[in-house]
Motif scaffolding. Sequence first.
Motif, PDB file in Angstrom:
ATOM      1  N   LEU A  33       1.286  -1.323   0.507  1.00  0.00           N
ATOM      2  CA  LEU A  33      -0.324  -0.126  -0.037  1.00  0.00           C
ATOM      3  C   LEU A  33       0.446   0.988  -0.122  1.00  0.00           C
ATOM      4  O   LEU A  33       1.696   1.216   0.755  1.00  0.00           O
ATOM      5  CB  LEU A  33      -0.536   0.029   1.414  1.00  0.00           C
ATOM      6  CG  LEU A  33      -1.898   1.385   1.180  1.00  0.00           C
ATOM      7  CD1 LEU A  33      -3.046   0.686   2.503  1.00  0.00           C
ATOM      8  CD2 LEU A  33      -0.963   2.478   2.209  1.00  0.00           C
ATOM      9  N   TRP A  57      -1.461  -5.920   5.763  1.00  0.00           N
ATOM     10  CA  TRP A  57      -1.133  -4.879   4.368  1.00  0.00           C
ATOM     11  C   TRP A  57       0.424  -4.090   4.793  1.00  0.00           C
ATOM     12  O   TRP A  57       1.504  -3.955   5.566  1.00  0.00           O
ATOM     13  CB  TRP A  57      -1.484  -4.038   4.746  1.00  0.00           C
ATOM     14  CG  TRP A  57      -3.046  -4.002   3.615  1.00  0.00           C
ATOM     15  CD1 TRP A  57      -3.781  -4.994   4.652  1.00  0.00           C
ATOM     16  CD2 TRP A  57      -2.930  -4.322   2.582  1.00  0.00           C
ATOM     17  NE1 TRP A  57      -4.814  -5.249   3.265  1.00  0.00           N
ATOM     18  CE2 TRP A  57      -4.482  -4.471   2.415  1.00  0.00           C
ATOM     19  CE3 TRP A  57      -2.621  -3.333   1.337  1.00  0.00           C
ATOM     20  CZ2 TRP A  57      -5.140  -5.005   1.413  1.00  0.00           C
ATOM     21  CZ3 TRP A  57      -3.151  -3.867  -0.310  1.00  0.00           C
ATOM     22  CH2 TRP A  57      -5.333  -4.364  -0.197  1.00  0.00           C
ATOM     23  N   THR A  97      -1.598  -1.653  -7.413  1.00  0.00           N
ATOM     24  CA  THR A  97      -1.626  -1.641  -5.127  1.00  0.00           C
ATOM     25  C   THR A  97      -3.258  -0.445  -4.904  1.00  0.00           C
ATOM     26  O   THR A  97      -3.883   0.053  -6.112  1.00  0.00           O
ATOM     27  CB  THR A  97      -0.440  -1.101  -5.160  1.00  0.00           C
ATOM     28  OG1 THR A  97      -0.582  -1.812  -3.777  1.00  0.00           O
ATOM     29  CG2 THR A  97       0.166  -0.119  -5.209  1.00  0.00           C
ATOM     30  N   VAL A  98      -2.684  -0.599  -3.676  1.00  0.00           N
ATOM     31  CA  VAL A  98      -3.456   0.190  -2.612  1.00  0.00           C
ATOM     32  C   VAL A  98      -2.561   1.852  -2.607  1.00  0.00           C
ATOM     33  O   VAL A  98      -1.638   1.476  -2.780  1.00  0.00           O
ATOM     34  CB  VAL A  98      -4.050   0.383  -2.097  1.00  0.00           C
ATOM     35  CG1 VAL A  98      -4.961   1.217  -1.211  1.00  0.00           C
ATOM     36  CG2 VAL A  98      -5.206  -0.815  -2.022  1.00  0.00           C
ATOM     37  N   LEU A 100      -2.956   5.271  -1.360  1.00  0.00           N
ATOM     38  CA  LEU A 100      -3.883   6.236  -0.260  1.00  0.00           C
ATOM     39  C   LEU A 100      -3.193   7.521   0.005  1.00  0.00           C
ATOM     40  O   LEU A 100      -1.943   7.429  -0.023  1.00  0.00           O
ATOM     41  CB  LEU A 100      -3.346   5.779   1.207  1.00  0.00           C
ATOM     42  CG  LEU A 100      -4.048   6.162   2.290  1.00  0.00           C
ATOM     43  CD1 LEU A 100      -4.599   5.548   3.381  1.00  0.00           C
ATOM     44  CD2 LEU A 100      -2.781   7.075   2.592  1.00  0.00           C
ATOM     45  N   VAL A 120      -2.664   1.264 -10.294  1.00  0.00           N
ATOM     46  CA  VAL A 120      -3.376   2.019  -9.207  1.00  0.00           C
ATOM     47  C   VAL A 120      -4.794   0.792  -9.163  1.00  0.00           C
ATOM     48  O   VAL A 120      -5.296   0.893  -9.946  1.00  0.00           O
ATOM     49  CB  VAL A 120      -4.044   3.359  -8.923  1.00  0.00           C
ATOM     50  CG1 VAL A 120      -4.723   3.069  -7.701  1.00  0.00           C
ATOM     51  CG2 VAL A 120      -2.498   4.084  -9.018  1.00  0.00           C
ATOM     52  N   ALA A 122      -7.123   0.569  -6.448  1.00  0.00           N
ATOM     53  CA  ALA A 122      -7.723   0.511  -5.576  1.00  0.00           C
ATOM     54  C   ALA A 122      -7.149   1.886  -4.817  1.00  0.00           C
ATOM     55  O   ALA A 122      -6.278   2.126  -4.474  1.00  0.00           O
ATOM     56  CB  ALA A 122      -8.416   0.056  -4.074  1.00  0.00           C
ATOM     57  N   LEU A 123      -7.819   2.904  -4.569  1.00  0.00           N
ATOM     58  CA  LEU A 123      -7.856   4.581  -3.943  1.00  0.00           C
ATOM     59  C   LEU A 123      -8.349   4.542  -2.252  1.00  0.00           C
ATOM     60  O   LEU A 123      -9.553   3.881  -2.331  1.00  0.00           O
ATOM     61  CB  LEU A 123      -8.267   5.401  -4.825  1.00  0.00           C
ATOM     62  CG  LEU A 123      -7.669   5.741  -6.638  1.00  0.00           C
ATOM     63  CD1 LEU A 123      -8.536   6.739  -6.712  1.00  0.00           C
ATOM     64  CD2 LEU A 123      -6.134   6.096  -5.739  1.00  0.00           C
ATOM     65  N   ILE A 124      -7.779   5.274  -1.767  1.00  0.00           N
ATOM     66  CA  ILE A 124      -7.778   6.008  -0.634  1.00  0.00           C
ATOM     67  C   ILE A 124      -7.542   7.302  -0.578  1.00  0.00           C
ATOM     68  O   ILE A 124      -6.632   7.523  -0.605  1.00  0.00           O
ATOM     69  CB  ILE A 124      -8.044   5.279   0.621  1.00  0.00           C
ATOM     70  CG1 ILE A 124      -7.719   3.773   0.779  1.00  0.00           C
ATOM     71  CG2 ILE A 124      -8.108   5.839   1.899  1.00  0.00           C
ATOM     72  CD1 ILE A 124      -6.821   2.655   1.409  1.00  0.00           C
ATOM     73  N   CYS A 203     -11.556   2.058 -10.243  1.00  0.00           N
ATOM     74  CA  CYS A 203     -11.262   1.027  -9.630  1.00  0.00           C
ATOM     75  C   CYS A 203     -12.315   1.639  -7.888  1.00  0.00           C
ATOM     76  O   CYS A 203     -12.536   2.755  -7.792  1.00  0.00           O
ATOM     77  CB  CYS A 203      -9.896   1.566  -9.415  1.00  0.00           C
ATOM     78  SG  CYS A 203      -9.327   2.595  -8.209  1.00  0.00           S
ATOM     79  N   LEU A 258     -10.246  -1.992   2.697  1.00  0.00           N
ATOM     80  CA  LEU A 258      -9.221  -3.195   2.038  1.00  0.00           C
ATOM     81  C   LEU A 258     -10.132  -5.131   2.002  1.00  0.00           C
ATOM     82  O   LEU A 258      -9.489  -5.634   1.222  1.00  0.00           O
ATOM     83  CB  LEU A 258      -8.065  -2.989   2.693  1.00  0.00           C
ATOM     84  CG  LEU A 258      -7.275  -2.113   2.770  1.00  0.00           C
ATOM     85  CD1 LEU A 258      -6.522  -1.638   4.074  1.00  0.00           C
ATOM     86  CD2 LEU A 258      -7.264  -1.788   0.959  1.00  0.00           C
ATOM     87  N   LEU A 261     -11.602  -5.950  -0.752  1.00  0.00           N
ATOM     88  CA  LEU A 261     -11.418  -5.947  -1.938  1.00  0.00           C
ATOM     89  C   LEU A 261     -10.727  -7.421  -2.440  1.00  0.00           C
ATOM     90  O   LEU A 261     -10.795  -8.305  -1.642  1.00  0.00           O
ATOM     91  CB  LEU A 261      -9.412  -5.217  -1.846  1.00  0.00           C
ATOM     92  CG  LEU A 261      -9.715  -3.748  -1.582  1.00  0.00           C
ATOM     93  CD1 LEU A 261      -8.487  -3.321  -1.725  1.00  0.00           C
ATOM     94  CD2 LEU A 261     -10.216  -3.111  -3.074  1.00  0.00           C
TER      95      LEU A 261
END
Length: 261
Positions: A33, A57, A97-98, A100, A120, A122-124, A203, A258, A261
């Motif tokens: 992450l 993570w 990847t995630v 953030l 990417v 996933a996004l935070i 995503c 998370l 996912l």
Amino acid sequence: MTSTISSEPKRAATMAAGHRLSYLDFGGPGRPLLALHGHFGEGRTFTHLAWELGDSWRVIALDQRGHGRSDRPSDFSRAGYVEDAAAVLDHLRIDDTVVLGHSLGGVNAYQLAARRPGLVGALIVEDIGAEVDDDLSFSLSWPHRAPTRAALLEELGPSASYLTDAVREYVDGWGLAFDPKDMNVSQQHLNGDHWDDWLASNCPALLIRGSRSTVLSTEQAKDMAARRPRTRLVELPAGHTVHETVPVEFAAAIREFLSAL
């Protein structure tokens, strides 16, 4: 939470377009992450989150250009920040990847997803909008150097509580790990309408807003979640720095996201 990650993360670096980027790798066997801090910050602001996420993570926290132990280039453009994040992931051979990001880092994260979608998965995004209009000129009055750490913190006044991680001892006294002039230039590049970038990726995304934030309004946060598919909005009882004000609740919201996912 029991964790075997190191309380002292590994400090490493890579080069990007001629400048050095320093980052912290908290290790562990989990999925990577990438964490991107906001203006005035640095990678170690995510230490508590790395501990909370435990072995699931592997948090990699970048000192973004002009911050912390990374070099200070002359360019603080949008493209420059995005290319830095991509360079770190390319260096580590990480994709899908995630990512953030808080504030500045949040825009960098969703622009990275828009421009390098393969990196990417996933996004935070923490407390920043698709439209940004802020002013950091107040920081230009902060002292350049002080004879002692205590004297520097006293001169920083109410801002000191937000800057303790950025305090450094130099050969000519105590100062901050960034140049306020750079931060102002960076903010000017950050200001603007970024809706196209926010909507360019699909995503999964988690948007976290501080309920007392003066940076991201409730209305804009709801609009961002409504207009972008696969986006969840969470509000937590904090101002702009949610991860520092309510770290346990912040980590819990991220763990829940998370885990799906």
